[in-house]
Design a protein around this motif. Structure first.
Motif, PDB file in Angstrom:
ATOM      1  N   CYS B 238       7.105   7.221  -1.205  1.00 56.53           N
ATOM      2  CA  CYS B 238       7.985   7.698  -2.279  1.00 56.53           C
ATOM      3  C   CYS B 238       9.264   6.867  -2.274  1.00 56.53           C
ATOM      4  O   CYS B 238       9.527   6.134  -1.322  1.00 56.53           O
ATOM      5  CB  CYS B 238       8.244   9.200  -2.209  1.00 56.53           C
ATOM      6  SG  CYS B 238       9.228   9.744  -0.842  1.00 56.53           S
ATOM      7  N   PRO B 239      10.036   6.951  -3.376  1.00 53.33           N
ATOM      8  CA  PRO B 239      11.206   6.087  -3.466  1.00 53.33           C
ATOM      9  C   PRO B 239      12.106   6.228  -2.231  1.00 53.33           C
ATOM     10  O   PRO B 239      12.426   7.331  -1.810  1.00 53.33           O
ATOM     11  CB  PRO B 239      11.910   6.590  -4.738  1.00 53.33           C
ATOM     12  CG  PRO B 239      10.794   7.152  -5.569  1.00 53.33           C
ATOM     13  CD  PRO B 239       9.840   7.759  -4.595  1.00 53.33           C
ATOM     14  N   GLY B 240      12.446   5.106  -1.618  1.00 50.94           N
ATOM     15  CA  GLY B 240      13.316   5.119  -0.440  1.00 50.94           C
ATOM     16  C   GLY B 240      12.568   5.294   0.865  1.00 50.94           C
ATOM     17  O   GLY B 240      13.187   5.329   1.929  1.00 50.94           O
ATOM     18  N   LYS B 241      11.254   5.419   0.838  1.00 51.74           N
ATOM     19  CA  LYS B 241      10.484   5.666   2.065  1.00 51.74           C
ATOM     20  C   LYS B 241       9.473   4.528   2.260  1.00 51.74           C
ATOM     21  O   LYS B 241       8.491   4.422   1.537  1.00 51.74           O
ATOM     22  CB  LYS B 241       9.771   7.015   1.959  1.00 51.74           C
ATOM     23  CG  LYS B 241       9.025   7.429   3.220  1.00 51.74           C
ATOM     24  CD  LYS B 241       8.777   8.949   3.211  1.00 51.74           C
ATOM     25  CE  LYS B 241       7.928   9.401   4.379  1.00 51.74           C
ATOM     26  NZ  LYS B 241       6.500   9.067   4.220  1.00 51.74           N
ATOM     27  N   THR B 242       9.739   3.674   3.241  1.00 54.15           N
ATOM     28  CA  THR B 242       8.839   2.560   3.528  1.00 54.15           C
ATOM     29  C   THR B 242       8.637   2.473   5.042  1.00 54.15           C
ATOM     30  O   THR B 242       9.332   3.123   5.817  1.00 54.15           O
ATOM     31  CB  THR B 242       9.435   1.227   3.008  1.00 54.15           C
ATOM     32  OG1 THR B 242      10.698   1.012   3.644  1.00 54.15           O
ATOM     33  CG2 THR B 242       9.618   1.256   1.497  1.00 54.15           C
ATOM     34  N   GLU B 243       7.654   1.666   5.446  1.00 55.28           N
ATOM     35  CA  GLU B 243       7.315   1.543   6.869  1.00 55.28           C
ATOM     36  C   GLU B 243       7.280   0.099   7.357  1.00 55.28           C
ATOM     37  O   GLU B 243       7.375  -0.145   8.556  1.00 55.28           O
ATOM     38  CB  GLU B 243       5.930   2.166   7.132  1.00 55.28           C
ATOM     39  CG  GLU B 243       5.874   3.681   6.935  1.00 55.28           C
ATOM     40  CD  GLU B 243       4.484   4.240   7.214  1.00 55.28           C
ATOM     41  OE1 GLU B 243       3.506   3.654   6.716  1.00 55.28           O
ATOM     42  OE2 GLU B 243       4.389   5.235   7.943  1.00 55.28           O
ATOM     43  N   LEU B 244       7.067  -0.854   6.461  1.00 53.53           N
ATOM     44  CA  LEU B 244       6.883  -2.249   6.865  1.00 53.53           C
ATOM     45  C   LEU B 244       8.112  -3.077   6.534  1.00 53.53           C
ATOM     46  O   LEU B 244       8.717  -2.913   5.469  1.00 53.53           O
ATOM     47  CB  LEU B 244       5.675  -2.870   6.143  1.00 53.53           C
ATOM     48  CG  LEU B 244       4.349  -2.107   6.204  1.00 53.53           C
ATOM     49  CD1 LEU B 244       3.241  -2.938   5.554  1.00 53.53           C
ATOM     50  CD2 LEU B 244       3.988  -1.741   7.642  1.00 53.53           C
ATOM     51  N   GLY B 264       7.073   2.028  -7.747  1.00 50.39           N
ATOM     52  CA  GLY B 264       8.210   2.891  -7.453  1.00 50.39           C
ATOM     53  C   GLY B 264       8.118   3.610  -6.116  1.00 50.39           C
ATOM     54  O   GLY B 264       9.112   4.124  -5.618  1.00 50.39           O
ATOM     55  N   GLU B 265       6.921   3.678  -5.553  1.00 50.25           N
ATOM     56  CA  GLU B 265       6.710   4.550  -4.391  1.00 50.25           C
ATOM     57  C   GLU B 265       6.283   3.831  -3.124  1.00 50.25           C
ATOM     58  O   GLU B 265       6.470   4.352  -2.028  1.00 50.25           O
ATOM     59  CB  GLU B 265       5.627   5.588  -4.729  1.00 50.25           C
ATOM     60  CG  GLU B 265       5.981   6.498  -5.895  1.00 50.25           C
ATOM     61  CD  GLU B 265       4.891   7.535  -6.146  1.00 50.25           C
ATOM     62  OE1 GLU B 265       3.822   7.461  -5.523  1.00 50.25           O
ATOM     63  OE2 GLU B 265       5.130   8.422  -6.984  1.00 50.25           O
ATOM     64  N   GLY B 266       5.651   2.668  -3.262  1.00 44.80           N
ATOM     65  CA  GLY B 266       5.021   2.032  -2.104  1.00 44.80           C
ATOM     66  C   GLY B 266       5.931   1.070  -1.359  1.00 44.80           C
ATOM     67  O   GLY B 266       7.135   0.973  -1.620  1.00 44.80           O
ATOM     68  N   GLU B 267       5.326   0.353  -0.415  1.00 41.32           N
ATOM     69  CA  GLU B 267       6.063  -0.684   0.313  1.00 41.32           C
ATOM     70  C   GLU B 267       6.648  -1.712  -0.652  1.00 41.32           C
ATOM     71  O   GLU B 267       7.716  -2.276  -0.406  1.00 41.32           O
ATOM     72  CB  GLU B 267       5.130  -1.382   1.309  1.00 41.32           C
ATOM     73  CG  GLU B 267       4.569  -0.477   2.395  1.00 41.32           C
ATOM     74  CD  GLU B 267       5.644   0.143   3.262  1.00 41.32           C
ATOM     75  OE1 GLU B 267       6.673  -0.513   3.507  1.00 41.32           O
ATOM     76  OE2 GLU B 267       5.456   1.304   3.680  1.00 41.32           O
TER      77      GLU B 267
END
Lengths: 356, 356
Positions: B238-244, B264-267
Motif C-alpha cells: 500500500c502507499p508508503g509501504k515497501t520492503e525492497l 500506487g501500492e507496490g515496490e
C-alpha cells in the motif's frame, strides 16, 4: 490444546431478513422510517466528515451490480446492491442488497445485515427528508407513479414526515396498483387508484416516480406538471435510465445527493454538465436555500448514495438491542496467536481426525 | 396465507471459518494450494475477459480497508479486506476478509465466504504461480523474511509448484520464526532458522518477503541480493509501504499483477511511473518473456488483485460438494410477489402477532 472452535473475535453480528422484519415491525414501520430519517439527517449535516466516491458499478445488459462504500473516519460501511428490472419475471426482486459496518481502527466488521428491506426503507426515508425541506408548505396530496416494491414505503415515510392524507396511485400494471392500495388500506391514508400518470398527478403537491423499467424513459411530460410541486424522481438511477422529460428539469430547481455520482446516473444526465444543482445536505445544513416560493417546482433527483446506507446501518446497529441477541456469523478467523493462522488450520485437522 | 419464512431464493450458501478449515483440511492444504493455483492460472490466461479496476481503499492512520471487485461477465465477485499491522497487539489478525460471488444475469449472490484463510491461501498460490514461471530452473532453497500468518502458506505453495526442499526463515521476532519452524516440522522440508535477513537469503533461489510493519521499509538491501534469484515481494502493498531497496528494483525485471493498481501500492511506487514492468498474466499467456537467463533477478511485486480472489471464490464454490451441504443465510428478501416487499413485512408482523 487450544480449541479450534470460533473465538469471540471471529463472530460478527448478523441481521437476517427475518431479524430485520422483526426489528421494523417491533418498532412499527412508520416510526422506524422517522428514526431512520433522523439518522440520515444527522449524517447529512456532517457531510464534510465523510469519505465520498461515486459507487462502483458493473453494468451488464440485464442490469447493474454496485458497491457503495463510505466512511466517517470512525466506521466504514458499504452496501452490495443489484438492480435488475427484468428479475420480477422469474419471481426475483429488482433490487436486493446486503451491507456491512466495520471499525476503521482495526478493520474488523461489527455488523453484517440484509439490506433489501433496509434499502427500501432508507430510500423512502431520504425522499421524505427531501420533501420535508422542499415540498410546498401544507402539502396534503401525493402521487406515486410506479407501484412496485418502493411505493408503500414512500407513502408511509412522506405521511410521517410531511403529513399528507391522500395518495394517488398509477402503474402500467393495474395489479401493482391494486397490491399497493390493498397494503395501504387501514393506514388512514385516502387512496385513489388512477387510470393514467396524468390523472395521478392532478392536485398532487408531492409526486414520487419510482418505476423500474429502463425502456420507459419519460414517465412525466412537461404538460403534466403545474407550478408549486415537489417531485421525488427515484427510478432514474443509472446511465440511460430516466423518468422525467428534460423540459421539466429546465423549469425546476434540482437537488441531488452527491453531484459527481448523480451527473452520470440521475435525471440530470439529460442536462449540460454545467447545469446548476444543489446538494441536499447543503439545504439541511442551512448552507443553501430550499423552497423559495409556493410556485417553484423542486426536484429531488435521487439515485441513492452510500451515506444513506451508512446511516441505515448505524440505525440498525443502535436498535439491535431491541431484537435481543442477534445471531452471529463465524466469519473471521481468530487464532490464539494472530500470526499462527496456519497452526489454527492444522489444529482443526487434528481435532477432526481425533473425532473420527 | 403465504408463509413469512425465508423462501428458497432468499438463502445464500455461506462458508464459515470452520467450513473453510474443513474444506482445506479435507483436501489437504498443499493439494488445495495446487488446485487454487490452477484456477488463478486459468483466469490469468483469460485476463481480457475481466472488468478490472484498482481496488477501492480507505486509508486511516491505523491501516486500510479495501473493496476488491471484478467480473468476467458471467459472475461478479468482490472481497472486503482490511490491513492493520498493529492489530496483532490486541490478538487480532493483520488481515481479515470475506467475499462474495453473484450472478451477473440477475445480481443474486450465490456464495458468501470467509476469506481470511482463503486470502492467505490465494496469496501463496499466486506467489507460487509467479515463481513457477519466473524462478531459476532447479530452485531448491527458498528464504522467507517475515514469519507471520503468510509464511507457512508460502513455503507449502512454493514447494508444491516449484519443488524446493529447504527453507531459511528470518523474522525480527524470533518467536514468529519458532512458530513457523514448529508448524513446518514434519512437512519433509528442511527448515533453517536464521539470525538475520542477510543470513536467510544466502544460497536462496527464491526469496519471499512478507513483513507487515510499514515502518521497516527496507527489508532487503542491494548488497544482500546476488544474481539469479526470484523475489516474491508480498508485504509492500500500500502507499508508503515497501520492503525492497530501490537499487534492487533497478537491477531486476519486475512483474506485477495489474499495473494501474501496483503503481500506487507496490515496490514500484519507488520508481519513475514510466519504468517498464510486465503483467504476470502476459507471461502465463505466452505474450511476454518470463525468465530469460540464469543470472537475471526477477521480482514479483505482488499486492494482491481482485481476479485472484475471484478465482479463489470460484474454486471454493466448485469444491462445496466436498463439505456436504453448506449452511445458508437468510440474506435476501423473497416475497411471494417480488413487488410486494411491504406486504411481506406486514404479513410477518401479523404472523408474529398471532403467535403471541
Amino acid at each position: 490444546m487450544p480449541s479450534p472452535g470460533p473465538g469471540p473475535l471471529s463472530l460478527v453480528p448478523f441481521v437476517s431478513v427475518a431479524d430485520m422484519m422483526a426489528l421494523v415491525n417491533g418498532i412499527g414501520a412508520e416510526r422506524f422510517l422517522v428514526e431512520l430519517a433522523a439518522y440520515i439527517e444527522a449524517d447529512f449535516r456532517r457531510w464534510h466528515m465523510f469519505e465520498k466516491t461515486p459507487r462502483l458499478a458493473t453494468h451488464s445488459k440485464e442490469g447493474v451490480i454496485e458497491l457503495m462504500p463510505t466512511s466517517d473516519g470512525v466506521e466504514f460501511g458499504f452496501k452490495f446492491v443489484n438492480g435488475h428490472p427484468l428479475n420480477t419475471r422469474d419471481g426475483r426482486q429488482t433490487v436486493t442488497a446486503f451491507g456491512m459496518l466495520a471499525n476503521v481502527r482495526d478493520g474488523y466488521p461489527v455488523l453484517l445485515s440484509e439490506m433489501t428491506i433496509l434499502t427500501a426503507l432508507r430510500t423512502a426515508a431520504t425522499s421524505a427528508l427531501a420533501a420535508k425541506y422542499l415540498a410546498p408548505k401544507g402539502s396534503r396530496t401525493m402521487a406515486v407513479i410506479g407501484n412496485g416494491a418502493q411505493c408503500e414505503f414512500q407513502v408511509l415515510a412522506i405521511r410521517a414526515l410531511c403529513g399528507i392524507d391522500t395518495v394517488r396511485l398509477y402503474d402500467i400494471d393495474a395489479r401493482a396498483t391494486e397490491k399497493a392500495a390493498h397494503n395501504l388500506a387501514g393506514s388512514g391514508i385516502s387512496v385513489v387508484a388512477c387510470a393514467s400518470s396524468q390523472e395521478a398527478v392532478e392536485q398532487a403537491d408531492i409526486i414520487t416516480t419510482c418505476t423500474a423499467d429502463k425502456r420507459n424513459a419519460t414517465i412525466l411530460t412537461d404538460n403534466m406538471i403545474g407550478s408549486g410541486v415537489h417531485i421525488n424522481a427515484i427510478g432514474g438511477d443509472c446511465p440511460g435510465k430516466t423518468e422525467l422529460h428534460r423540459d421539466i428539469l429546465l423549469r425546476s430547481d434540482i437537488f441531488v445527493e452527491y453531484e459527481p455520482q448523480t451527473r452520470g446516473e440521475g435525471e440530470i444526465q439529460q442536462l449540460d454538465p454545467g447545469h446548476a444543482v444543489t446538494e441536499l445536505w447543503q439545504v439541511i445544513a442551512g448552507q443553501a436555500a430550499g423552497r423559495r416560493d409556493a410556485g417553484q417546482i423542486t426536484i429531488f433527483d435521487s439515485v441513492g448514495f452510500a451515506i444513506e446506507d451508512f446511516s441505515a446501518l448505524r440505525c440498525v446497529r443502535d436498535q439491535l438491542a431491541r431484537i435481543g441477541q442477534p445471531s452471529k456469523l463465524d466469519l473471521l478467523a481468530d487464532p490464539d496467536d494472530p500470526r499462527d493462522l496456519f497452526g489454527m488450520l492444522r489444529r482443526a485437522a487434528q481435532t477432526a481426525g481425533a473425532a473420527e
